[in-house]
Design an enzyme around this catalytic site. Structure first.
Site, mmCIF file in Angstrom:
data_model
loop_
_atom_site.group_PDB
_atom_site.id
_atom_site.type_symbol
_atom_site.label_atom_id
_atom_site.label_comp_id
_atom_site.label_asym_id
_atom_site.label_seq_id
_atom_site.Cartn_x
_atom_site.Cartn_y
_atom_site.Cartn_z
ATOM 1 N N LYS A 1 3.432 18.347 33.420
ATOM 2 C CA LYS A 1 3.989 19.443 34.234
ATOM 3 C C LYS A 1 5.432 19.128 34.580
ATOM 4 O O LYS A 1 5.861 17.954 34.525
ATOM 5 C CB LYS A 1 3.191 19.649 35.520
ATOM 6 C CG LYS A 1 3.140 18.440 36.475
ATOM 7 C CD LYS A 1 4.267 18.389 37.504
ATOM 8 C CE LYS A 1 4.175 17.162 38.389
ATOM 9 N NZ LYS A 1 5.372 16.561 38.853
ATOM 10 N N ASP B 1 -1.348 15.336 42.785
ATOM 11 C CA ASP B 1 -1.070 16.220 41.637
ATOM 12 C C ASP B 1 -2.327 16.609 40.865
ATOM 13 O O ASP B 1 -2.282 17.474 39.994
ATOM 14 C CB ASP B 1 -0.126 15.512 40.646
ATOM 15 C CG ASP B 1 1.319 15.565 41.100
ATOM 16 O OD1 ASP B 1 1.649 16.438 41.918
ATOM 17 O OD2 ASP B 1 2.118 14.739 40.618
HETATM 18 O O1 C5P Z 1 -0.981 11.386 45.924
HETATM 19 P P1 C5P Z 1 -0.249 10.382 45.118
HETATM 20 O O2 C5P Z 1 -1.065 9.128 44.871
HETATM 21 O O3 C5P Z 1 0.327 10.927 43.850
HETATM 22 O O4 C5P Z 1 0.995 9.948 45.983
HETATM 23 C C1 C5P Z 1 1.729 8.778 45.775
HETATM 24 C C2 C5P Z 1 2.548 8.495 47.004
HETATM 25 O O5 C5P Z 1 3.559 9.507 47.170
HETATM 26 C C3 C5P Z 1 1.752 8.542 48.305
HETATM 27 O O6 C5P Z 1 1.189 7.295 48.594
HETATM 28 C C4 C5P Z 1 2.797 8.936 49.324
HETATM 29 O O7 C5P Z 1 3.537 7.797 49.714
HETATM 30 C C5 C5P Z 1 3.747 9.831 48.525
HETATM 31 N N1 C5P Z 1 3.440 11.261 48.746
HETATM 32 C C6 C5P Z 1 3.835 11.854 49.933
HETATM 33 N N2 C5P Z 1 3.557 13.179 50.151
HETATM 34 C C7 C5P Z 1 2.911 13.912 49.217
HETATM 35 C C8 C5P Z 1 2.520 13.329 47.983
HETATM 36 C C9 C5P Z 1 2.810 11.983 47.794
HETATM 37 O O8 C5P Z 1 4.429 11.208 50.799
HETATM 38 N N3 C5P Z 1 2.656 15.191 49.463
#
Ligand code: C5P
Length: 321
Positions: free
Chosen positions: A31, A166
């Site tokens: 994406k 995601d």
């Molecule tokens: O959800 P994901 O594992 O992809 O997110 C990785 C990191 O990105 C999270 O641990 C967080 O620190 C940050 N993040 C965030 N806000 C979001 C998505 C991700 O702060 N909406």
């Protein structure tokens, strides 16, 4: 019935009863974020987002084989990829996705056995393209089909939330005909979008990854003065009005990544000034930068030029399966 016939009949029944190996092939798409807006950090460490994401034609191939074993109650997961540096255990979202589904259904409706997952990656890793998330989503979708679990897209999205922000978007665009969505909340609240966008895309990245966590943490220190108007962007996507699309293609995470990673800033400048891109933006937290082109010829030319400059570059489009 003669003894010989009886023997043959029992042999036939035996053959019928042995559970058969089942397999499925899937494509796991990348994406891009056409816009990405972030508000302040939440108590759980995540940020409130408002991002318009679009599936693109660049994909990884996922092959899942299920070998049932009547002697076993548990499910053994084996993961292989064509990238030796990628983890093949619970650090890999595809493995984790399989584990979540296996934990729920092993022993009951599915029984025990071995699950072999093979991922042939084409999408660059840690690049802001949701490659790993897409693999996790594809495994959820694949096992739902393979094991006939009859989970609908909403249920799969819900399960996927615990794997990453995601994942729900990747489930949506891989399990339905939607190609775009507005994602809010942590990224898990989806508003599917109808889009008529038919553009060619070139993706390029410098030779390193960027940590999403670091960028989200870093962005709190910035005062964000320019934000996308996602309502306008969405109007542009449904009506095909490029002015509304390009006028709102803003990714606020660029503030952090472009300042802390000079090669990303340089790459964006090269794509903006030395190719025929109609618009250039960083995807997600970076470091991938993508350009939008109106013709395949322009996109291929830009892609070749970037490859000659030793960038990892790909050519894709916003439509096509
Ligand atoms: O959800 P994901 O594992 O992809 O997110 C990785 C990191 O990105 C999270 O641990 C967080 O620190 C940050 N993040 C965030 N806000 C979001 C998505 C991700 O702060 N909406």
């Amino acid at each position: 019935m003669t003894d010989k016939m009886r023997g043959l009949a029992s042999h036939f029944i035996y053959l019928q009863e042995v559970p058969k190996m089942k397999e499925i092939h899937l494509k796991s798409y990348a994406k891009v974020n056409l816009s990405l807006d972030v508000s302040s950090a939440r108590e759980d460490g995540f940020h409130e987002l408002s991002t318009v994401m679009h599936r693109i034609s660049l994909f990884d191939r996922i092959h899942i084989q299920w070998i049932p074993d009547q002697e076993k109650d548990e499910i053994t997961i084996q993961l292989q990829t064509n990238r030796p540096y990628l983890p093949t255990d619970e650090r890999n979202l595809a493995y984790k996705a399989a584990q979540i589904i296996a934990d729920r259904y092993a022993g009951s409706s599915v029984g025990g056995g071995t699950l072999l997952i093979n991922i042939t990656k084409s999408i660059p890793v840690a690049a802001g393209l949701a490659g790993g998330s897409g693999n996790g989503a594809a495994v959820l979708i694949g096992l739902n089909r393979l094991w006939e679990l009859k989970l609908n897209t909403k249920q799969l999205c819900k399960i996927s939330e615990e794997l990453g922000s995601d994942l729900p978007f990747c489930v949506l665009v891989q399990n339905t005909r939607y190609k775009a969505a507005l994602a809010t909340g942590r990224g898990e609240i989806l508003h599917p979008l109808r889009t008529s966008m038919k553009k060619h895309i070139v993706l390029a990245k410098p030779p390193f990854g960027v940590s999403t966590k670091e960028v989200f943490k870093g962005i709190d220190e910035y005062e964000i003065t320019e934000r996308p108007d996602n309502d306008e962007l969405i109007k542009g996507l449904s009506s095909g009005r490029d002015d509304l699309i390009y006028g709102n293609m803003i990714n606020v995470l660029e503030l952090y990544t472009l300042e802390h990673y000079e090669p990303v800033k340089k790459l964006k400048e090269i794509m903006r000034t030395q190719t025929d891109a109609q618009y250039v933006l960083m995807s997600g937290s970076g470091p991938t930068v993508f350009g939008i082109y109106s013709s395949e010829k322009q996109a291929r030319k830009a892609c070749n030029m970037l490859r000659k400059m030793r960038y990892e570059a790909y050519w894709a489009s916003t439509d096509g399966r």
